[in-house]
Design a protein around this motif. Structure first.
Motif, PDB file in Angstrom:
ATOM      1  N   ASN A 101      24.564-161.956 -52.525  1.00  0.00           N
ATOM      2  CA  ASN A 101      25.485-160.854 -52.229  1.00  0.00           C
ATOM      3  C   ASN A 101      25.542-159.851 -53.372  1.00  0.00           C
ATOM      4  N   VAL A 102      25.537-160.350 -54.593  1.00  0.00           N
ATOM      5  CA  VAL A 102      25.547-159.445 -55.755  1.00  0.00           C
ATOM      6  C   VAL A 102      24.271-158.611 -55.791  1.00  0.00           C
ATOM      7  N   TYR A 103      23.134-159.252 -55.584  1.00  0.00           N
ATOM      8  CA  TYR A 103      21.874-158.515 -55.570  1.00  0.00           C
ATOM      9  C   TYR A 103      21.828-157.508 -54.424  1.00  0.00           C
ATOM     10  N   ALA A 104      22.363-157.889 -53.264  1.00  0.00           N
ATOM     11  CA  ALA A 104      22.360-156.986 -52.117  1.00  0.00           C
ATOM     12  C   ALA A 104      23.178-155.726 -52.417  1.00  0.00           C
ATOM     13  N   THR A 106      23.752-154.398 -55.360  1.00  0.00           N
ATOM     14  CA  THR A 106      23.032-153.594 -56.359  1.00  0.00           C
ATOM     15  C   THR A 106      21.865-152.852 -55.721  1.00  0.00           C
ATOM     16  N   LEU A 107      21.033-153.566 -54.954  1.00  0.00           N
ATOM     17  CA  LEU A 107      19.884-152.917 -54.326  1.00  0.00           C
ATOM     18  C   LEU A 107      20.325-151.871 -53.306  1.00  0.00           C
ATOM     19  N   GLY A 108      21.366-152.165 -52.532  1.00  0.00           N
ATOM     20  CA  GLY A 108      21.847-151.208 -51.541  1.00  0.00           C
ATOM     21  C   GLY A 108      22.380-149.933 -52.172  1.00  0.00           C
ATOM     22  N   THR A 109      23.091-150.070 -53.280  1.00  0.00           N
ATOM     23  CA  THR A 109      23.620-148.891 -53.971  1.00  0.00           C
ATOM     24  C   THR A 109      22.494-148.021 -54.521  1.00  0.00           C
ATOM     25  N   ILE A 110      21.504-148.653 -55.117  1.00  0.00           N
ATOM     26  CA  ILE A 110      20.379-147.896 -55.675  1.00  0.00           C
ATOM     27  C   ILE A 110      19.578-147.237 -54.557  1.00  0.00           C
ATOM     28  N   PHE A 111      19.367-147.951 -53.452  1.00  0.00           N
ATOM     29  CA  PHE A 111      18.563-147.404 -52.363  1.00  0.00           C
ATOM     30  C   PHE A 111      19.224-146.189 -51.723  1.00  0.00           C
ATOM     31  N   SER A 112      20.540-146.220 -51.572  1.00  0.00           N
ATOM     32  CA  SER A 112      21.244-145.119 -50.895  1.00  0.00           C
ATOM     33  C   SER A 112      21.589-143.974 -51.831  1.00  0.00           C
ATOM     34  N   SER A 113      21.361-144.141 -53.124  1.00  0.00           N
ATOM     35  CA  SER A 113      21.680-143.084 -54.079  1.00  0.00           C
ATOM     36  C   SER A 113      20.533-142.080 -54.148  1.00  0.00           C
ATOM     37  N   ALA A 114      20.881-140.811 -54.032  1.00  0.00           N
ATOM     38  CA  ALA A 114      19.853-139.767 -54.123  1.00  0.00           C
ATOM     39  C   ALA A 114      19.518-139.408 -55.558  1.00  0.00           C
ATOM     40  N   GLU A 116      18.466-141.408 -57.974  1.00  0.00           N
ATOM     41  CA  GLU A 116      17.374-142.178 -58.561  1.00  0.00           C
ATOM     42  C   GLU A 116      16.492-142.752 -57.457  1.00  0.00           C
ATOM     43  N   LYS A 117      15.284-143.132 -57.849  1.00  0.00           N
ATOM     44  CA  LYS A 117      14.344-143.670 -56.872  1.00  0.00           C
ATOM     45  C   LYS A 117      14.757-145.088 -56.492  1.00  0.00           C
ATOM     46  N   PRO A 118      14.393-145.563 -55.301  1.00  0.00           N
ATOM     47  CA  PRO A 118      14.706-146.944 -54.923  1.00  0.00           C
ATOM     48  C   PRO A 118      13.878-147.930 -55.737  1.00  0.00           C
ATOM     49  N   TYR A 119      14.396-149.118 -55.915  1.00  0.00           N
ATOM     50  CA  TYR A 119      13.660-150.167 -56.609  1.00  0.00           C
ATOM     51  C   TYR A 119      12.494-150.635 -55.736  1.00  0.00           C
ATOM     52  N   GLU A 120      11.341-150.774 -56.362  1.00  0.00           N
ATOM     53  CA  GLU A 120      10.151-151.269 -55.668  1.00  0.00           C
ATOM     54  C   GLU A 120      10.049-152.778 -55.874  1.00  0.00           C
ATOM     55  N   VAL A 121      11.023-153.495 -55.341  1.00  0.00           N
ATOM     56  CA  VAL A 121      11.075-154.941 -55.523  1.00  0.00           C
ATOM     57  C   VAL A 121      11.518-155.603 -54.229  1.00  0.00           C
ATOM     58  N   GLU A 122      11.111-156.848 -54.062  1.00  0.00           N
ATOM     59  CA  GLU A 122      11.618-157.711 -53.000  1.00  0.00           C
ATOM     60  C   GLU A 122      11.896-159.065 -53.630  1.00  0.00           C
ATOM     61  N   TYR A 138      17.212-167.154 -49.384  1.00  0.00           N
ATOM     62  CA  TYR A 138      17.574-165.798 -48.973  1.00  0.00           C
ATOM     63  C   TYR A 138      16.511-164.819 -49.458  1.00  0.00           C
ATOM     64  N   ARG A 139      16.092-163.956 -48.555  1.00  0.00           N
ATOM     65  CA  ARG A 139      15.144-162.891 -48.904  1.00  0.00           C
ATOM     66  C   ARG A 139      15.885-161.564 -48.923  1.00  0.00           C
ATOM     67  N   LEU A 140      15.667-160.777 -49.983  1.00  0.00           N
ATOM     68  CA  LEU A 140      16.353-159.498 -50.136  1.00  0.00           C
ATOM     69  C   LEU A 140      15.323-158.380 -50.250  1.00  0.00           C
ATOM     70  N   PRO A 141      15.131-157.597 -49.210  1.00  0.00           N
ATOM     71  CA  PRO A 141      14.232-156.444 -49.287  1.00  0.00           C
ATOM     72  C   PRO A 141      14.804-155.342 -50.185  1.00  0.00           C
ATOM     73  N   HIS A 142      14.038-154.261 -50.285  1.00  0.00           N
ATOM     74  CA  HIS A 142      14.376-153.172 -51.194  1.00  0.00           C
ATOM     75  C   HIS A 142      15.676-152.460 -50.844  1.00  0.00           C
ATOM     76  N   ASP A 143      16.107-152.507 -49.559  1.00  0.00           N
ATOM     77  CA  ASP A 143      17.281-151.749 -49.138  1.00  0.00           C
ATOM     78  C   ASP A 143      18.584-152.524 -49.291  1.00  0.00           C
ATOM     79  N   GLY A 144      18.528-153.762 -49.805  1.00  0.00           N
ATOM     80  CA  GLY A 144      19.739-154.520 -50.037  1.00  0.00           C
ATOM     81  C   GLY A 144      20.198-155.377 -48.882  1.00  0.00           C
ATOM     82  N   SER A 145      19.457-155.436 -47.797  1.00  0.00           N
ATOM     83  CA  SER A 145      19.812-156.329 -46.711  1.00  0.00           C
ATOM     84  C   SER A 145      19.493-157.773 -47.104  1.00  0.00           C
TER      85      SER A 145
END
Length: 287
Positions: A101-104, A106-114, A116-122, A138-145
């Motif tokens: 949940n913590v990682y989701a 963080t990744l979701g905030t970065i992905f939706s922020s204009a 900075e670029k999204p993280y290229e990580v899974e 649990y698998r966490l894609p780049h968009d925080g899902s």
């Protein structure tokens, strides 16, 4: 003053997602499998200094693919979260679900922020339980899902093809050697359907082993232990092939012996049995 170029929010998010997916696909794949005594992580990683699989806390491990500096920052943040929560409350309160949940977030905030670029990580976050049904992956894609996985999961590279291969062959109750062989076989397949040979030096392997008496269940498999496990899985296949060939040879000898009489049949039957006994030890692995 020029008019700013307009891009719809839907198009902007689609472009960011495509950018992140392309970066992740360039990374080498990571495979995570459940086996009878825990969870095994197998990554194609020739580097011994930069790890793609790491320990987070007692029963929790982390695997990632993509840009190293980005997922290393996330790993460090996860370790700090786990240490603080375990110290403030109790060690049992640190769970893979909470960390995911913590990682989701963080990744979701970065992905939706204009800004900075999204993280290229899974990412993959796994926790070993007291029994196989208590394991969590649990698998966490780049968009925080967050995707709750069971049995097996692959990320990075040709993950879709690897996942399909694993889904068809993974089963409950596999030994560590069997799970490792399946993981290596899946990683050895390229996009064109061909196969490569991956050696122990090209692999990074670690386990969350529920049978360890220590509180910390994470363990890296290196050197001779990894080579022995790979030889064990390969030797078992060779032994099966040798046994099958010996059985076929014994059957042909028995057929020929029937036409030669009872005495000839006994002689040939004895020879067939002896040949089978000699082939068996040669196919078995040397532990």
């Amino acid at each position: 003053m020029s008019t700013p170029f307009y891009v719809s929010p839907q198009q902007a998010m689609a472009d960011r997602a495509e950018y992140a997916r392309k970066g992740i696909a360039r990374g080498r794949s990571v495979v995570v499998l459940q086996y009878t005594d825990g969870v095994v992580f197998v990554a194609e990683n020739p580097s011994r200094a930069l790890h793609k699989v790491s320990e987070i806390y007692d029963r929790i491990a982390f695997a990632a693919v993509g840009k190293y500096n980005e997922f290393e920052n996330l790993r460090i943040g996860g370790v700090r979260y786990a240490d603080l929560r375990g110290y403030t409350y109790d060690r049992e309160d640190v769970t893979a679900r909470g960390l995911a949940n913590v990682y989701a977030q963080t990744l979701g905030t970065i992905f939706s922020s204009a800004a900075e670029k999204p993280y290229e990580v899974e990412l993959i976050v796994a926790e070993v339980g007291a029994a196989p049904e208590d394991d969590q992956i649990y698998r966490l894609p780049h968009d925080g899902s967050i995707v709750d996985e069971h049995g097996s999961v692959a990320v990075g590279g040709n993950a879709d093809q690897i996942s399909s291969y694993l889904d068809q062959r993974h089963r409950d109750g596999m030994t560590l050697a069997e799970a490792l062989k399946l993981a290596v076989d899946s990683l050895s397949r390229d996009n064109n359907g061909g196969e490569r040979t991956l050696t122990a030096e090209q692999l990074e392997v670690a386990t969350l082993d529920r049978t360890r008496p220590q509180q910390r269940k994470f363990k890296r498999i290196l050197g001779r232990q990894l080579s022995r496990l790979l030889d064990e899985s390969g030797g078992a296949d060779a032994g099966d092939a040798a046994d099958a060939g010996a059985d076929a040879g014994a059957g042909e000898s028995g057929t020929a012996a029937e036409g030669a009489g009872d005495k000839g049949s006994k002689d040939k039957g004895t020879k067939g049995k002896g040949a089978s006994g000699e082939d068996g030890p040669e196919g078995e692995p040397l532990l």
